[in-house]
Scaffold this motif. Structure first.
Motif, PDB file in Angstrom:
ATOM      1  N   VAL A  12      46.320  -8.231 -90.605  1.00  0.00           N
ATOM      2  CA  VAL A  12      44.997  -7.643 -90.411  1.00  0.00           C
ATOM      3  C   VAL A  12      43.952  -8.755 -90.305  1.00  0.00           C
ATOM      4  O   VAL A  12      43.835  -9.598 -91.198  1.00  0.00           O
ATOM      5  CB  VAL A  12      44.657  -6.684 -91.566  1.00  0.00           C
ATOM      6  CG1 VAL A  12      43.241  -6.128 -91.396  1.00  0.00           C
ATOM      7  CG2 VAL A  12      45.685  -5.558 -91.639  1.00  0.00           C
TER       8      VAL A  12
ATOM      9  N   HIS B 150      40.778  -7.740 -89.023  1.00  0.00           N
ATOM     10  CA  HIS B 150      39.530  -6.981 -88.949  1.00  0.00           C
ATOM     11  C   HIS B 150      39.139  -6.557 -90.362  1.00  0.00           C
ATOM     12  O   HIS B 150      39.998  -6.160 -91.141  1.00  0.00           O
ATOM     13  CB  HIS B 150      39.756  -5.751 -88.059  1.00  0.00           C
ATOM     14  CG  HIS B 150      38.591  -4.824 -88.008  1.00  0.00           C
ATOM     15  ND1 HIS B 150      37.480  -5.077 -87.247  1.00  0.00           N
ATOM     16  CD2 HIS B 150      38.368  -3.637 -88.631  1.00  0.00           C
ATOM     17  CE1 HIS B 150      36.613  -4.078 -87.394  1.00  0.00           C
ATOM     18  NE2 HIS B 150      37.130  -3.200 -88.231  1.00  0.00           N
ATOM     19  N   VAL B 151      37.864  -6.681 -90.677  1.00  0.00           N
ATOM     20  CA  VAL B 151      37.410  -6.279 -92.012  1.00  0.00           C
ATOM     21  C   VAL B 151      37.166  -4.771 -92.029  1.00  0.00           C
ATOM     22  O   VAL B 151      36.179  -4.286 -91.497  1.00  0.00           O
ATOM     23  CB  VAL B 151      36.131  -7.048 -92.407  1.00  0.00           C
ATOM     24  CG1 VAL B 151      35.648  -6.587 -93.781  1.00  0.00           C
ATOM     25  CG2 VAL B 151      36.385  -8.543 -92.402  1.00  0.00           C
ATOM     26  N   PHE B 152      38.096  -4.059 -92.602  1.00  0.00           N
ATOM     27  CA  PHE B 152      37.921  -2.621 -92.777  1.00  0.00           C
ATOM     28  C   PHE B 152      37.094  -2.338 -94.034  1.00  0.00           C
ATOM     29  O   PHE B 152      36.421  -1.328 -94.143  1.00  0.00           O
ATOM     30  CB  PHE B 152      39.280  -1.918 -92.937  1.00  0.00           C
ATOM     31  CG  PHE B 152      40.105  -1.906 -91.686  1.00  0.00           C
ATOM     32  CD1 PHE B 152      39.955  -0.892 -90.753  1.00  0.00           C
ATOM     33  CD2 PHE B 152      41.031  -2.911 -91.438  1.00  0.00           C
ATOM     34  CE1 PHE B 152      40.715  -0.881 -89.611  1.00  0.00           C
ATOM     35  CE2 PHE B 152      41.799  -2.900 -90.289  1.00  0.00           C
ATOM     36  CZ  PHE B 152      41.640  -1.884 -89.373  1.00  0.00           C
ATOM     37  N   HIS B 153      37.255  -3.236 -94.999  1.00  0.00           N
ATOM     38  CA  HIS B 153      36.675  -3.018 -96.329  1.00  0.00           C
ATOM     39  C   HIS B 153      36.361  -4.409 -96.883  1.00  0.00           C
ATOM     40  O   HIS B 153      37.220  -5.297 -96.848  1.00  0.00           O
ATOM     41  CB  HIS B 153      37.725  -2.311 -97.196  1.00  0.00           C
ATOM     42  CG  HIS B 153      37.238  -1.890 -98.545  1.00  0.00           C
ATOM     43  ND1 HIS B 153      36.840  -2.778 -99.516  1.00  0.00           N
ATOM     44  CD2 HIS B 153      37.102  -0.652 -99.104  1.00  0.00           C
ATOM     45  CE1 HIS B 153      36.473  -2.105-100.603  1.00  0.00           C
ATOM     46  NE2 HIS B 153      36.618  -0.825-100.381  1.00  0.00           N
TER      47      HIS B 153
ATOM     48  N   PHE C 147      38.673  -6.966 -99.105  1.00  0.00           N
ATOM     49  CA  PHE C 147      39.915  -7.587 -98.633  1.00  0.00           C
ATOM     50  C   PHE C 147      39.597  -8.772 -97.727  1.00  0.00           C
ATOM     51  O   PHE C 147      38.974  -8.608 -96.680  1.00  0.00           O
ATOM     52  CB  PHE C 147      40.774  -6.568 -97.874  1.00  0.00           C
ATOM     53  CG  PHE C 147      41.293  -5.467 -98.762  1.00  0.00           C
ATOM     54  CD1 PHE C 147      42.506  -5.605 -99.421  1.00  0.00           C
ATOM     55  CD2 PHE C 147      40.555  -4.308 -98.956  1.00  0.00           C
ATOM     56  CE1 PHE C 147      42.977  -4.601-100.252  1.00  0.00           C
ATOM     57  CE2 PHE C 147      41.020  -3.296 -99.788  1.00  0.00           C
ATOM     58  CZ  PHE C 147      42.232  -3.441-100.441  1.00  0.00           C
TER      59      PHE C 147
END
Lengths: 387, 143
Positions: free
Chosen positions: B74, B76-79, B82
């Motif tokens: 991953v 991409h910063v979803f949250h 993390f």
């Protein structure tokens, strides 16, 4: 419709404006699409006695809202379909069943969505523990898994390992969308791209890239469904529902399903063909869900247009699915290029193709179309044909 | 991007029939629901055995051994809690074909993760809960 009661037709389609940015009122977009569909069918709102919509539950007006707006005295059948269904096609499938069974005469179906609701790039809660997805999130969110982008990245990696092929196979789906979209003035991404653009697009969940994902927009589509008998008296060339099917697969979960690569697409496709009066060889145009490029490739193989694992060769660098190809795919540009209208846009385009209304992008003599929505445990499909 | 300390990672929210999993993790044990009748393992935990509909389901302690079924990295910063890049991995547990868990792979560079790689469970004690994680199996590291 075989095994499904009365014969049913799609007799009207409606569009709203589609936009990026800003904050359009979704109830107005929905109203525009619904009124346009009713007008297109040559009907008045008083002729509607069924309404079906699909929503995440927070992103679109419900059936009662739209009944009030349209001034309909009473509904013989209606349902707001919650998020387990096969995207926007869920409403159409319900409308088809309601008309086929005689529960209602003429159904209005819509899917309205906003850019923010359609954006899966930001973490949001999974809903209550009484939804299957919500209950499973205790085992996924603490690890930084937020639906649905990483799930698709996992599928893509496993597909390339297990079935062979390459990342470029996915790229050809992405390129195809832009190619068709250049001929659709309603599409939002109309500039063609080349493979290098696809490969260089931002990596989100390696191997999944930005251009594997559909493009969140605000907009709505609507369709009108009635009996074939009633359709004879209406102005549009009726588009007949030849067969329909749902699928879930066992476990009914995106990660834990038996068929991780295909979800329930193969079960749904098999069920569809078992009911249809035509076969894959008879299909002139397809509108296969493209929330992600992996989903489209799954459907191409699940429906038997080529063998399992053969999509890469079958696509023939995109020639086979592009203009003039033998399997024109997502001729409106799909959600990758015409915007994430969440499935009903695929049905609307297939109807427009079978009515011969697609202008520059019209597939000559299109008589049979397949429309599919969803992946994982949420699949639905329809075969459409002219009379 | 560095994680934002002010925003915690989302904690597990156990249900009545999944509590055992998190209680076991706190004791550094990997327990998976198993059917007392057909003996098959079940994950995520269910109220009835999906294979035979038995009501007799019990937690069973696992070897903690498995292999990487698939993974993605991953970026991409979803949250914001993390830090990217991080791995998301489906591990198939050795006890039963198709018995998969989602995890991160720890103690291993992201570019060394491979499908089929042997992994073993380890435990990450967090704020109020313990997360089962997987790392390359001891043999894999030596080999």
């Amino acid at each position: 419709m075989k095994g499904g009661g009365r014969d049913v037709a799609v007799v009207g389609v409606g569009y709203s404006p589609v936009s990026r940015g800003g904050d359009p009122a979704v109830e107005r977009l929905t109203t525009t699409a619904c009124r346009n569909a009713i007008d297109d069918a040559g009907l008045k709102s008083a002729d509607i006695d069924g309404i079906f919509d699909y929503a995440f539950g927070f992103d679109s007006p419900d059936t009662h809202y739209m009944q009030q707006v349209l001034g309909i005295a009473d509904l013989a059948a209606y349902a707001d379909i919650a998020p387990t269904g096969p995207s926007g096609l869920a409403g159409a499938l319900a409308g088809i069943m309601a008309v086929a069974s005689g529960a209602c005469e003429t159904a209005l179906v819509y899917r309205a969505i906003t850019q923010s609701a359609g954006n899966t790039g930001t973490a949001r809660g999974g809903g209550a523990n009484l939804s299957a997805m919500g209950a499973s999130m205790q085992f996924t969110m603490p690890y930084g898994h937020f639906p649905i982008i990483p799930t698709i990245g996992l599928m893509m990696r496993r597909r390339i390992e297990e079935l062979g092929g390459s990342i470029e196979d996915y790229g050809y789906i992405s390129l195809n969308a832009r190619r068709w979209a250049s001929m659709n003035e309603r599409a939002v991404l109309r500039e063609p791209i080349v493979m290098e653009d696809y490969l260089n697009s931002r990596i989100l969940a390696d191997p999944l890239r930005l251009f594997d994902c559909d493009y969140p927009v605000s907009g709505a589509n609507a369709v009108i469904i009635t009996s074939v008998e009633r359709a004879r008296d209406l102005p549009q060339k009726p588009v007949i529902v030849d067969a329909m099917a749902y699928g879930t697969g066992p476990a009914a979960d995106w990660l834990q399903t038996e068929d991780f690569l295909f979800g329930s697409t193969r079960r749904c496709a098999d069920r569809l063909w078992s009911r249809a009066s035509v076969t894959a060889k008879d299909v002139d145009v397809v509108a296969l869900y493209d929330g992600f490029t992996h989903i489209t490739i799954s459907w191409i193989e699940a429906l038997g247009f080529c063998g399992i694992g053969e999509a890469g060769d079958f696509l023939d660098k995109g020639r086979r699915i592009g203009p003039g190809g033998e399997l024109p795919l997502n001729t409106h540009g799909g959600q990758l290029a015409a915007g994430r209208l969440h499935g009903l846009g695929h049905l609307v385009e297939a109807v427009a193709q079978l009515r011969g209304e697609c202008g520059e992008r019209q597939v000559p003599n299109a008589r049979v179309a397949v429309v599919t929505n969803g992946h994982g445990p949420q699949t639905g499909a329809i075969v459409l044909r002219t009379q | 991007m560095e994680p934002t300390a002010a925003i915690p990672k989302p904690a597990p929210s156990p249900t009545e029939h999944s509590q055992f999993f998190w209680d076991a993790a706190r004791e550094h044990k990997l327990m998976i629901q198993r059917c007392d009748d057909c003996q098959r393992y079940i994950h995520w935990p269910q109220l009835l055995c999906p294979f035979c509909q038995s009501e007799r389901l019990s937690p069973a302690e696992m070897s903690g051994k498995g292999s990487v079924y698939s993974f993605c990295i991953v970026n991409h910063v979803f949250h914001p809690a993390f830090a990217v890049p991080y791995s998301l991995v489906l591990v198939e547990l050795d006890e039963q074909p198709g018995l998969r868990m989602l995890t991160n792979i720890v103690d291993c560079p992201n570019d060394a993760i491979r499908i089929g790689m042997a992994v073993e469970v380890t435990f990450e004690d967090g704020d109020g809960y313990t997360l089962p994680q997987f790392r390359p199996a001891a043999a894999e590291v030596q080999g």
